[in-house]
Write a protein that holds these residues in place. Structure first.
Motif, short mmCIF file in Angstrom:
data_model
loop_
_atom_site.label_atom_id
_atom_site.label_comp_id
_atom_site.label_asym_id
_atom_site.label_seq_id
_atom_site.Cartn_x
_atom_site.Cartn_y
_atom_site.Cartn_z
N VAL A 93 -8.02 1.53 0.59
CA VAL A 93 -8.23 0.09 0.50
C VAL A 93 -7.29 -0.66 1.44
O VAL A 93 -7.70 -1.60 2.15
N LEU A 94 -6.02 -0.26 1.45
CA LEU A 94 -5.05 -0.96 2.30
C LEU A 94 -5.36 -0.76 3.78
O LEU A 94 -5.16 -1.68 4.59
N ARG A 95 -5.83 0.43 4.15
CA ARG A 95 -6.18 0.64 5.56
C ARG A 95 -7.35 -0.25 5.96
O ARG A 95 -7.39 -0.75 7.09
N GLU A 96 -8.30 -0.45 5.05
CA GLU A 96 -9.42 -1.33 5.35
C GLU A 96 -8.95 -2.76 5.64
O GLU A 96 -9.61 -3.50 6.37
N HIS A 97 -7.80 -3.13 5.05
CA HIS A 97 -7.26 -4.48 5.26
C HIS A 97 -6.20 -4.50 6.36
O HIS A 97 -5.50 -5.50 6.53
N VAL A 114 -3.33 -2.81 6.64
CA VAL A 114 -1.94 -2.75 6.20
C VAL A 114 -1.33 -1.42 6.69
O VAL A 114 -1.87 -0.35 6.37
#
Length: 562
Positions: A433-437, A439
């Motif tokens: 999820v964080l990589r999609e954003h 981060v």
């Protein structure tokens, strides 16, 4: 003073064992060596006090019973079945190989008859349960895969020796007559299988329900004394009853008693209550072995003793190591098995005594077996120490490699990133999820497979325990914006949070817990926020419910109808 022989042997056994055990410990040797020397001092072949030679083995047998009972408490039937693919064929092949070596030595070097050679070889093939379990317990390996394989191997050896002891009278007559009485041997074999099968059936069908039920009822009384007596009564009673009714060994009966209690919720308490008695009577076992040993054989027959010792240590060790490697086990597991089984003990003494009584084995054969047992038991801790050093060296190499991996894992210019500690199921989903954003992340995980998986997924990853400050610093925590502690163990997570606070007090830290107590523990150790998975799940489901057409836009749920 005959009526005081029991007290005398207890006082002399424990007293001498303490003295010589303390001396051995002072000299950085295993206390087992001191216990064996104490037995030699108390035996009939040295001047001074002579203990009752009939009482010592019986007291030692109690030690074996309690020890095997403790093994059963920690070794479930499922564990035994899990290692059957290695323990069953491995133990049978090892017994066969060592028996052939012993037979060849006895027949072609000593000039004995074939029957004596077979008994001699069998006695050299079965390891001491006490020695192996002591070594595994000291290294906390009983609950590991290697420990379970070793214990399973021992159990198969014990079962084979039970069969041999029952068949020996028939075999003795066959060897004396020089003819093969297959009917007599077949009858004895069938009788043995029926007895052991009957015992196992009774234990699984009746004892599996009765024994835990009794223990739970006694525990409900709240009396510690009654609980301890109940545990000892079950262990000794089942062991004695199995020997009297079914003809199986005390050790096997005690093991099954512990195996049945393993299913009770009080198994850990039962193990702790019997631990002091197990240790005390195990000491008496080694003292009794020393009492049977005549030291003059070392001077009169040194070459025969060395040859016997070589088969016990080198023969058993090499055969076991080769078999373990053939079964696909790693070298550390194979080496541990080989070294731990490279000695002989209680079943060897019983087999040698019966062989002498039946006239199959000459008396010098029993003396050689006792000498080989004493030397192998004395030498075994030295070999185990060598295994420990090799294991420590391998661990140091692995740690050095892990440190090298950490050094190359994180870009030197990374900043404003998020530390993700734990790359399990929750950690992997967080990372996605964080990589999609967009981060930036640095993963820290103590499991090599998970750290490698994080790198394969494209994340910089550090392998090591995040509690250790040197591991944390490899992830550049001083330049990190936030830390997410995704491991499920709240106690370890609390230590990690404290370490993070020391290296970067300004960092924001979020952790996960499974209860209000765990959440409080995490917050007390410095976490800025702690997420309880069950509570968040409940909120998510409630939001889904409120998003349905029926409740959309409603501030309150309608009252329940009756």
């Amino acid at each position: 003073m005959h009526h005081t022989s029991l007290i005398a042997i207890l006082v002399a056994g424990f007293g001498l064992a303490f003295i010589f055990g303390a001396i051995a410990h002072r000299l950085r040797m295993s206390p087992l060596v001191g216990y064996l020397i104490a037995g030699i001092v108390a035996g009939p072949f040295t001047p001074g006090f002579v203990g009752d030679p009939t009482l010592a083995p019986q007291l030692a047998e109690i030690g074996v019973i309690l020890l095997m009972f403790g093994v059963g408490l920690h070794f479930s039937l499922r564990d035994l079945l899990d290692v059957r693919a290695v323990a069953l064929p491995g133990a049978l092949a090892q017994i066969a190989g060592t028996t052939v070596l012993g037979w060849a030595l006895a027949v072609y070097a000593f000039g004995w008859k074939h029957g004596a050679g077979v008994v001699f070889g069998l006695a050299l093939s079965v390891a001491s349960t006490v020695v192996v379990l002591r070594a595994l317990e000291e290294r906390r390996l009983l609950d590991t895969t290697r420990g379970r394989i070793a214990v399973g191997w021992l159990i198969v050896e014990d079962l084979v020796m039970v069969l041999v002891l029952v068949l020996m009278p028939a075999l003795a007559g066959m060897f004396k007559a020089g003819e093969l009485h297959w009917g007599q041997v077949g009858g004895a074999l069938g009788s043995t299988f029926l007895k052991v099968g009957g015992f196992v059936a009774v234990m699984l069908l009746v004892g599996r329900r009765v024994v835990p039920w009794i223990l739970e009822r006694v525990a409900a009384t709240g009396s510690r004394e009654l609980f301890t007596l109940c545990v000892l009564g079950i262990a000794l009673g089942v062991a004695f009853g199995s020997a009297e009714l079914f003809g199986v060994s005390f050790a096997l009966g005690a093991f099954f008693a512990g195996l049945l209690l393993n299913e009770s919720e009080f198994s850990h308490q039962a193990a702790s209550e019997t631990l002091p008695l197990r240790d005390a009577f195990a000491v008496l076992f080694f003292v009794s072995v020393g009492m049977l040993f005549d030291p003059t054989i070392l001077i009169e027959r040194p070459l025969e003793v060395l040859a016997t010792f070589a088969i016990i240590v080198a023969g058993n060790g090499l055969i076991t190591w080769t078999l373990a490697r053939l079964f696909g086990k790693a070298n550390p597991t194979a080496l541990l098995l080989a070294v731990s089984l490279a000695q002989i003990g209680e079943f060897s003494f019983i087999l040698a005594g019966l062989g002498v009584a039946l006239g199959v084995l000459p008396r010098e054969g029993r003396d050689l077996i006792l000498a080989g047992a004493l030397l192998s038991i004395t030498f075994n801790p030295v070999m185990m120490a060598g295994v420990d050093r090799l294991r420590a060296r391998d661990a140091a190499r692995a740690e050095a490699q892990a440190e090298a991996d950490r050094m190359a894992a994180v870009p030197f210019d990374i900043a404003r990133h998020v530390l993700l500690i734990g790359y399990g199921r929750v950690g992997r989903e967080l990372a996605r999820v964080l990589r999609e954003h967009g981060v930036p992340l640095v993963v820290i995980d103590g499991e090599g497979d998970l750290a490698a998986r994080a790198r394969a997924d494209g994340f910089p990853a550090v392998r090591g325990n995040a509690v250790v400050e040197s591991v944390l610093r490899e992830a550049a925590p001083e330049r990190a914006h936030m830390a997410l502690v995704a491991i499920p163990n709240a106690l370890e997570a609390g230590e990690i949070i404290a370490s993070l606070r020391r290296v970067n007090p300004a960092m924001s830290i979020v952790a996960r817990g499974h209860s209000d107590v765990e959440v409080k523990h995490l917050l007390d150790h410095g976490a800025d926020a702690a997420v309880m998975a069950e509570r968040e799940l409940a909120h998510s489901i409630a939001e889904m419910v409120m998003a349905t057409p029926m409740y959309r836009g409603e501030k309150h749920l309608p009252p329940a109808t009756t």
